[in-house]
Design an enzyme around this catalytic site. Structure first.
Site, PDB file in Angstrom:
ATOM      1  CG  HIS A 231      -0.229   0.293   2.502  1.00 17.53           C
ATOM      2  ND1 HIS A 231       0.527  -0.426   3.271  1.00 17.53           N
ATOM      3  CD2 HIS A 231      -0.078   1.570   2.975  1.00 17.53           C
ATOM      4  CE1 HIS A 231       1.170  -0.044   4.195  1.00 17.53           C
ATOM      5  NE2 HIS A 231       0.741   1.248   4.198  1.00 17.53           N
TER       6      HIS A 231
HETATM    7  C1  UD1 Z   1      -1.876   5.826   5.320  1.00 16.71           C
HETATM    8  C2  UD1 Z   1      -0.541   6.139   5.827  1.00 16.71           C
HETATM    9  C3  UD1 Z   1       0.445   5.349   6.020  1.00 16.71           C
HETATM   10  C4  UD1 Z   1      -0.109   3.809   6.680  1.00 16.71           C
HETATM   11  C5  UD1 Z   1      -1.463   3.478   6.138  1.00 16.71           C
HETATM   12  C6  UD1 Z   1      -2.141   2.433   6.787  1.00 16.71           C
HETATM   13  C7  UD1 Z   1      -0.467   8.675   5.475  1.00 16.71           C
HETATM   14  C8  UD1 Z   1       0.599   9.817   4.779  1.00 16.71           C
HETATM   15  N1  UD1 Z   1      -0.259   7.355   5.195  1.00 16.71           N
HETATM   16  O1  UD1 Z   1      -1.753   5.584   4.102  1.00 16.71           O
HETATM   17  O2  UD1 Z   1       1.589   5.559   6.546  1.00 16.71           O
HETATM   18  O3  UD1 Z   1       0.770   2.849   6.598  1.00 16.71           O
HETATM   19  O4  UD1 Z   1      -2.251   4.765   6.391  1.00 16.71           O
HETATM   20  O5  UD1 Z   1      -3.233   1.965   5.925  1.00 16.71           O
HETATM   21  O6  UD1 Z   1      -1.055   9.093   6.429  1.00 16.71           O
HETATM   22  N2  UD1 Z   1      -9.367   4.972   1.159  1.00 16.71           N
HETATM   23  C9  UD1 Z   1     -10.655   4.587   1.169  1.00 16.71           C
HETATM   24  N3  UD1 Z   1     -11.059   4.208   2.513  1.00 16.71           N
HETATM   25  C10 UD1 Z   1     -10.580   4.511   3.442  1.00 16.71           C
HETATM   26  C11 UD1 Z   1      -9.267   5.096   3.551  1.00 16.71           C
HETATM   27  C12 UD1 Z   1      -8.826   5.233   2.468  1.00 16.71           C
HETATM   28  O7  UD1 Z   1     -11.098   3.927  -0.019  1.00 16.71           O
HETATM   29  O8  UD1 Z   1     -11.283   4.324   4.555  1.00 16.71           O
HETATM   30  C13 UD1 Z   1      -8.446   5.092  -0.142  1.00 16.71           C
HETATM   31  C14 UD1 Z   1      -8.923   6.557  -0.475  1.00 16.71           C
HETATM   32  O9  UD1 Z   1      -8.854   6.469  -1.846  1.00 16.71           O
HETATM   33  C15 UD1 Z   1      -7.531   7.216  -0.256  1.00 16.71           C
HETATM   34  C16 UD1 Z   1      -6.533   6.148  -0.387  1.00 16.71           C
HETATM   35  O10 UD1 Z   1      -7.251   5.015  -0.009  1.00 16.71           O
HETATM   36  O11 UD1 Z   1      -7.351   8.363  -1.219  1.00 16.71           O
HETATM   37  C17 UD1 Z   1      -5.235   6.559   0.560  1.00 16.71           C
HETATM   38  O12 UD1 Z   1      -5.648   6.417   1.755  1.00 16.71           O
HETATM   39  P1  UD1 Z   1      -4.875   7.523   2.894  1.00 16.71           P
HETATM   40  O13 UD1 Z   1      -5.583   7.740   4.064  1.00 16.71           O
HETATM   41  O14 UD1 Z   1      -4.574   8.750   1.905  1.00 16.71           O
HETATM   42  O15 UD1 Z   1      -3.391   6.899   3.042  1.00 16.71           O
HETATM   43  P2  UD1 Z   1      -2.976   5.332   3.103  1.00 16.71           P
HETATM   44  O16 UD1 Z   1      -2.583   4.795   1.768  1.00 16.71           O
HETATM   45  O17 UD1 Z   1      -4.126   4.503   3.714  1.00 16.71           O
END
Ligand code: UD1
Length: 385
Positions: A231
């Site tokens: 991820h």
């Molecule tokens: C975040 C953390 C990372 C951690 C990870 C654990 C940052 C910069 N990164 O990354 O360090 O290892 O969490 O999972 O904070 N999304 C959904 N549903 C959700 C949440 C996210 O669909 O409930 C999708 C969205 O399209 C979003 C993407 O996942 O844009 C990324 O989510 P985001 O919270 O930005 O960061 P992670 O990649 O999860």
């Protein structure tokens, strides 16, 4: 500001935790248990603890289920920031955190790990001169392009109390002038161990129960599959890099269980990358299911920091799909191999002889980090200097 605690008159202290992403829910759970245990023991002062969930992770599968399985109390505040670019997500968090932290005036603001929620919490607490404690302080990958590395450095520099998972993390802090004898701001760093080890030990019995139904449901046999997680922005921001990794693993000799993170799912869909061969994609797993899947895998392939450590605790060989790790001890003890994303290197790391894992050393504490964190917070008055 100082704690208002006075053991003589039965007063209480007020702490506030800020979480938002999946690994932070895992770290919060044992901390809540340790606070409950302290309060149940009748020892003074009583700890009033509130939780702010930024809403960074909001899907029931990666947020709600974790709260439920790990019996974390409902958050007192949910800031519902949702997804967006880093700037958007951070801006929403800063704006929504400020009035809450202003009204709460906690004796300690506690942040965890290295996500956007950690960074936003640290910045607002610092601006409001609230004492800040960082759980999992001092980890470094030496890769400043990683958002997580930027967060770790800023948060550690702003924190008053640095709760480190290992001695090497404490040494990293000292190297940056934090909490050593010469620290002009009188910050304090202490090695408490890894709170994720507490979480794992607390959850293993439930995970074992899950394994009984999970493996047959997924058509897998114990030790006869690999487990893959991916991820990190560095791997998923480039469809090419992601494709390279998947090319290397889809032709492995056993099924590859692949719980697909929402970020990775988006990239796969947008780039039209199909999951072929031995890959077995599934939706994100709950914490117990994930531990069960880790424990019974023959090897784990991952770019997650938390999963590297869980593999180490469970004695399952781990291949890290990055060029660096914040958990160097797992590599030194021959439990983890850094393979990057080159397919030949990944296959070589998986298949070549692993030799004996060194099991005599436990660099991440004794599984009682949460209790030590409570004691450390109680013993400091949190004065922000
Ligand atoms: C975040 C953390 C990372 C951690 C990870 C654990 C940052 C910069 N990164 O990354 O360090 O290892 O969490 O999972 O904070 N999304 C959904 N549903 C959700 C949440 C996210 O669909 O409930 C999708 C969205 O399209 C979003 C993407 O996942 O844009 C990324 O989510 P985001 O919270 O930005 O960061 P992670 O990649 O999860």
């Amino acid at each position: 500001m100082t704690n208002t605690a006075n053991p003589e008159n039965g007063s209480s202290v007020h702490w506030i935790s800020i979480v938002g992403a999946r690994p932070q829910f895992v770290k919060l759970a044992p901390f809540c248990r340790a606070i409950e245990a302290h309060n149940e023991s009748g020892a003074a002062p009583r700890i009033a603890h509130k939780v702010i969930h930024t809403g960074q992770h909001y899907d029931p599968a990666i947020a709600g289920l974790f709260f439920q399985q790990m019996k974390i109390p409902e958050p007192d505040y949910n800031l519902a920031v949702g997804s967006g670019s880093h700037a958007t997500q951070l801006a929403r968090m800063l704006e929504r955190l400020e009035p809450v932290l202003l009204s709460e005036q906690a004796d300690w603001v506690v942040v965890y790990g290295d996500t956007n929620s950690t960074l936003a919490g640290a910045l607002v607490a610092a601006r409001l001169h609230l004492p800040l404690a960082h759980v999992e302080a001092g980890c470094r990958s030496s890769d400043m392009r990683m958002p997580e590395e930027q967060t770790r450095i800023v948060t550690d520099h702003l924190s008053r109390l640095l709760l480190a998972p290992s001695q090497s993390a404490v040494a990293n802090l000292h190297r940056e002038g934090i909490a050593g004898e010469q620290d002009p701001r009188n910050r304090r760093a202490t090695m408490v161990g890894d709170i994720m080890f507490d979480a794992l030990l607390n959850s293993l019995p439930a995970a074992e129960n899950k394994a009984i139904e999970l493996l047959p449901r997924l058509g897998l046999e114990s030790r006869k599959y690999y487990l893959l997680t991916l991820h990190r922005a560095e791997n998923t921001n480039s469809a090419e890099r992601l494709r390279q990794i998947l090319d290397a693993v889809e032709s492995l000799d056993l099924p590859v269980l692949f719980p697909v993170h929402p970020r990775t799912k988006n990239v796969l869909e947008n780039a039209g990358i199909a999951l072929n061969g031995n890959l077995r994609p599934v939706s994100p797993l709950g914490f117990f299911e994930m531990l069960a899947a880790e424990k019974h895998a023959c090897k784990i392939l991952t770019d997650s920091g938390g999963v590297q450590k869980e593999a180490f605790y469970l004695g399952v060989p781990c291949v890290t799909l990055r060029d660096r790790t914040e958990w160097p001890e797992t590599v030194e003890l021959r439990a983890n191999r850094i393979a990057g994303t080159d397919p030949a290197r990944i296959r070589e790391a998986i298949h070549s002889d692993w030799g004996e894992t060194v099991t005599t050393s436990m660099p991440y504490g004794d599984g009682r980090a949460s209790q030590k964190i409570v004691n450390e917070l109680l013993s400091e008055d949190g004065l922000y200097s």
